[in-house]
Scaffold this active site. Structure first.
Site, PDB file in Angstrom:
ATOM      1  N   HIS A 141     -11.578  -7.129  -2.782  1.00  0.00           N
ATOM      2  CA  HIS A 141     -10.673  -6.497  -1.473  1.00  0.00           C
ATOM      3  C   HIS A 141     -11.498  -6.894  -0.199  1.00  0.00           C
ATOM      4  CE1 HIS A 141      -7.819  -3.693  -3.286  1.00  0.00           C
ATOM      5  NE2 HIS A 141      -8.506  -4.124  -4.377  1.00  0.00           N
ATOM      6  N   SER A 160       0.858  -1.226  -0.078  1.00  0.00           N
ATOM      7  CA  SER A 160      -0.130  -0.011   0.027  1.00  0.00           C
ATOM      8  C   SER A 160       0.890   1.306  -0.079  1.00  0.00           C
ATOM      9  CB  SER A 160      -0.963   0.085   1.117  1.00  0.00           C
ATOM     10  OG  SER A 160      -0.201   0.380   2.541  1.00  0.00           O
ATOM     11  N   ASP A 209      -7.109   3.368  -7.774  1.00  0.00           N
ATOM     12  CA  ASP A 209      -8.201   3.451  -6.985  1.00  0.00           C
ATOM     13  C   ASP A 209      -9.068   4.627  -7.032  1.00  0.00           C
ATOM     14  OD1 ASP A 209     -10.487   3.385  -5.369  1.00  0.00           O
ATOM     15  OD2 ASP A 209      -9.429   2.384  -3.505  1.00  0.00           O
ATOM     16  N   GLY A 263     -10.367  -4.005   7.005  1.00  0.00           N
ATOM     17  CA  GLY A 263     -10.566  -4.105   8.504  1.00  0.00           C
ATOM     18  C   GLY A 263     -10.997  -5.456   9.116  1.00  0.00           C
ATOM     19  N   GLU A 305     -11.113   0.331  -9.867  1.00  0.00           N
ATOM     20  CA  GLU A 305     -12.162  -0.371  -9.109  1.00  0.00           C
ATOM     21  C   GLU A 305     -13.414   0.552  -9.352  1.00  0.00           C
ATOM     22  OE1 GLU A 305     -11.302  -0.480  -4.957  1.00  0.00           O
ATOM     23  OE2 GLU A 305     -13.364  -0.487  -4.263  1.00  0.00           O
ATOM     24  N   ASP A 318      -1.069  -1.619  -3.844  1.00  0.00           N
ATOM     25  CA  ASP A 318      -2.419  -1.651  -3.521  1.00  0.00           C
ATOM     26  C   ASP A 318      -2.945  -0.120  -3.290  1.00  0.00           C
ATOM     27  OD1 ASP A 318      -4.659  -2.916  -2.379  1.00  0.00           O
ATOM     28  OD2 ASP A 318      -3.871  -3.087  -0.421  1.00  0.00           O
TER      29      ASP A 318
END
Ligand code: G3H
Ligand code: 13P
Ligand code: ZN
Length: 325
Positions: free
Chosen positions: A227, A60, A119, A194, A149, A97
């Site tokens: 994801h 990320s 994204d 999360g 996305e 990511d």
């Protein structure tokens, strides 16, 4: 230090095109495991080499600045060498990511990434198309693959309110893919990022396989990405809680649902939180049982070993990617 341009091909990585083609034909998904440090990287390589699974090493924006982007390139080079030293090579992609800008995607491509996600899911449809297309325009001449996305991953609030407007709209996918030229598409069908994905104490709402099926009809044979796919393994949540942590109410996506998704056009499944959870659980246990321990190798090592076990099992029982190399 002046930044040198590095090609992923020279580092020994592959892009995701061939991986996804085989995953689609074989009815499995490629694991995309996030890493931020050496132990996580060692675990991913060891687990995927042991289980003979292709793998996507996922970084990320936050991980890149945590590890330092120059060091990260060398870690990635080391990762390929380590993988080769463990036996016959497995295909490995190095992937950005949740890239949030053209500049970040370009910087990753220039420093050896074989695949990037851009994204733009929070943007309007047209803005998302424009940004994604710009990244594809830069990436493809280097044979770097691009993930876009559409749709916003649900948060717990959206689940409570059953808001459907954030799910990917199947009627938009064809136009998005044809206008941008992306190689894969991340979609929103009920997962979220999360460790707190669903309301605790209530039945977990099933993923929206009906939306996935509609998308598959609009884009036959096109690789789809999931994801927010950690299962938030209860045994590790319990371990965290019994050694002084507070993760009450942590709930993830049931593994049977992920197995079902992996058999469909879903070719890439993103897992980060489960890795964080396993490491934290083991480290908490060691800190609690051996309060005099202060050698980081004595708690990071066992955390890494447990991570390897978790990933081998995921590859085998959930992703179906084990034994495919
Ligand atoms: O989807 C996000 C990933 O889990 C990466 O998280 O931005 O905290 O590194 P991060
Ligand atoms: P989890 O938080 O469910 O592990 O999702 C990770 C992810 O989607 C990384 O992009
Ligand atoms: Zn994600």
């Amino acid at each position: 230090m002046a930044e040198e341009k590095v090609s992923y091909k020279d580092l020994g990585f592959v892009n995701t095109r061939e991986m996804f083609k085989k995953a689609m034909e074989g009815g499995y998904a490629i694991p995309a495991y996030n890493f931020n440090n050496m132990e996580q990287l060692q675990a991913i390589i060891t687990a995927c080499s042991q289980s003979r699974s292709p793998v996507i090493l996922q970084v990320s924006k936050g991980a890149r600045s945590y590890a330092n982007q120059v060091l990260l390139t060398y870690m990635a080079m080391g990762a390929v060498k380590l993988m080769k030293s463990l036996g016959s090579p497995i295909p490995m992609a190095l992937h950005l990511d949740h890239g949030d800008s053209f500049e970040l995607a370009k910087s990753c491509i220039d420093s050896g990434f074989s695949s990037v996600m851009i994204d733009g899911s929070h943007l309007s449809f047209d803005e998302n198309v424009a940004l994604t297309k710009k990244v594809v325009g830069y990436a493809h001449p280097f044979d770097v693959t691009v993930e876009g996305e559409l749709g916003v991953l649900a948060g717990i609030e959206e689940h409570v309110q059953s808001e459907k407007s954030h799910y990917t709209k199947p009627e938009e996918v064809e136009e998005f893919v044809s206008r941008t030229g992306v190689d894969s598409l991340a979609i929103s069908i009920g997962t979220s990022h999360g460790a707190y994905k669903f309301k605790p104490g209530q039945p977990v709402p099933p993923l929206r396989f009906d939306i996935l099926e509609e998308i598959e009809k609009k884009l036959p044979g096109f690789p789809i990405v999931l994801h927010g796919a950690s299962s938030v393994l209860q045994e590790y949540v319990d371990m965290v809680n019994s050694y002084g942590g507070k993760m009450q109410g942590a709930v993830g996506v049931p593994e049977e649902q992920l197995r079902k998704a992996a058999k469909s056009a879903v070719c890439k499944i993103n897992i980060d939180s489960d890795g964080r959870l396993v490491m934290t659980a083991v480290i908490r246990k060691i800190f609690s049982e051996k309060p005099n321990e202060f050698d980081p190798r004595k708690y990071l090592g066992p955390a890494r070993d447990e991570l390897i076990k978790m990933m081998v099992r995921k590859n085998k029982d959930v992703l179906g990617s084990a034994g495919r190399v």
